[in-house]
Design an enzyme around this catalytic site. Structure first.
Site: not given
Ligand SMILES: NC(=O)c1ccc[n+]([C@@H]2O[C@H](COP(=O)([O-])OP(=O)(O)OC[C@H]3O[C@@H](n4cnc5c(N)ncnc54)[C@H](OP(=O)(O)O)[C@@H]3O)[C@@H](O)[C@H]2O)c1
Length: 309
Positions: A49, A171, A201, A230, A197
């Protein structure tokens, strides 16, 4: 950097948003990613994802063998098929791994044979209620900190052989937080998911700095992606999403620095840094967030003890 760029970066919004990415991208060096990763083995957690999916696809496009580590078999399979649909010759493997469960991390590593050049600790959560895993750890802490620490440690022998890289997705939310170990573990009267959270981070960044000192033959990096559209942002921060959805980065833009940190040759020798849009940035733009040396050591001792170190 010009005065206008400095002003826009200081605004945060016009830095973390997609206009910030596109402005920062003007200074990117195109040849950095004109590389072949053929023969390199990359592991990405949460690969099904958002940023993890985008990074996995981009790294597979550069020729890497990409192992998608996903907690849900069906979602992982769908992601693998989606990448293969666009990149028919991609070298992809799917593994089930719930990073929040230390027993699952151990099971995965015991069954994983072969080298590892790059580990991307990407999986992350932002739950709004306090829940503990069946191993007794608060879920945000377990997913964002303990699991990645245990995975990094267990894969270290392989990473050392490869003189590999570990990239951890943190983050910008952590910029407001000073490390507090009780809050980090969910030992609080009133749980605030956003704070929990951001604490995890912050911890990820400190641990990466500590790893870099302890293991100089592996390159440890953290990066923050700005704000990308996302599923996590939509579901965990609905109000934020409502106001910012028109200006969010694409997942590919958010994942760009992950790909760069995994692949760019000129990174060699730079370890323990925090990156944003391919530039090393301060981990403490707000000075009150600086932790003491004793707090850093206490964090290391905590995660070592919790992960059975
Ligand atoms: N998007 C942003 O703006 C943003 C900003 C700052 C930081 N981040 C960081 O970016 C990273 C990715 O997030 P994203 O925004 O791409 O969100 P996302 O699309 O929800 O992706 C999160 C991924 O982590 C997986 N996951 C969650 N818990 C898990 C577990 N226990 N074991 C294995 N996989 C697990 C989810 O699996 P499922 O699909 O099965 O739930 C999903 O594949 C995260 O660390 C987040 O904190 C994102």
């Amino acid at each position: 950097m010009g005065a206008l760029d400095s002003l826009l970066d200081a605004s945060v919004v016009f830095s973390f948003d997609r206009s910030g990415f596109r402005r920062h991208a003007r200074r990117f060096v195109a040849s950095d990613l004109q590389v072949s990763l053929a023969g390199k083995v990359v592991l990405v957690t949460g690969a099904n994802s958002g940023l993890g999916f985008a990074a996995s696809k981009a790294l597979a496009a550069l020729g890497a063998t990409v192992h998608l580590l996903c907690r849900d078999e069906a979602r992982g399979r769908a992601a693998l098929e989606a990448i293969r649909g666009q990149l028919p010759s991609a070298q992809l493997h799917l593994h089930r791994l719930d990073v929040s469960r230390l027993a699952d991390v151990r099971r995965f590593v015991e069954g994983f044979h072969g080298p590892v050049d790059v580990l991307v600790n990407n999986a992350g959560v932002l739950p709004d209620t306090l829940t503990r895993t069946d191993e007794g750890h608060e879920v945000t802490f377990a997913t964002n900190v303990l699991g990645p620490h245990a995975l990094t440690k267990a894969l270290l022998p392989k990473l050392l052989v490869a003189k590999g890289r570990v990239v951890t997705v943190t983050s910008g939310g952590m910029f407001t937080q000073k490390l507090e170990l009780d809050v980090l573990q969910g030992n609080v009267q009133a749980f605030d998911g956003v704070v929990a959270y951001a604490q995890t981070k912050r911890a990820e960044v400190i641990l990466s700095e500590l790893w870099a000192v302890k293991q100089p033959d592996v390159t440890f990096s953290t990066m923050h992606p700005g704000w990308a559209d996302t599923p996590a942002v939509r579901s965990s921060l609905p109000t934020f999403y409502k106001w910012t959805k028109g200006i969010l980065r694409t997942p590919e833009e958010g994942a760009d620095t992950v790909v760069w940190l995994a692949a760019a040759p000129r990174l060699d020798g730079k370890s323990g840094l925090l990156w944003f849009d391919r530039e090393a940035v301060s981990t403490h733009p707000l000075s009150f967030t600086k932790e003491s040396e004793a707090d850093r050591e206490a964090l290391w001792a905590l995660v070592e003890s919790a992960t059975g170190g």
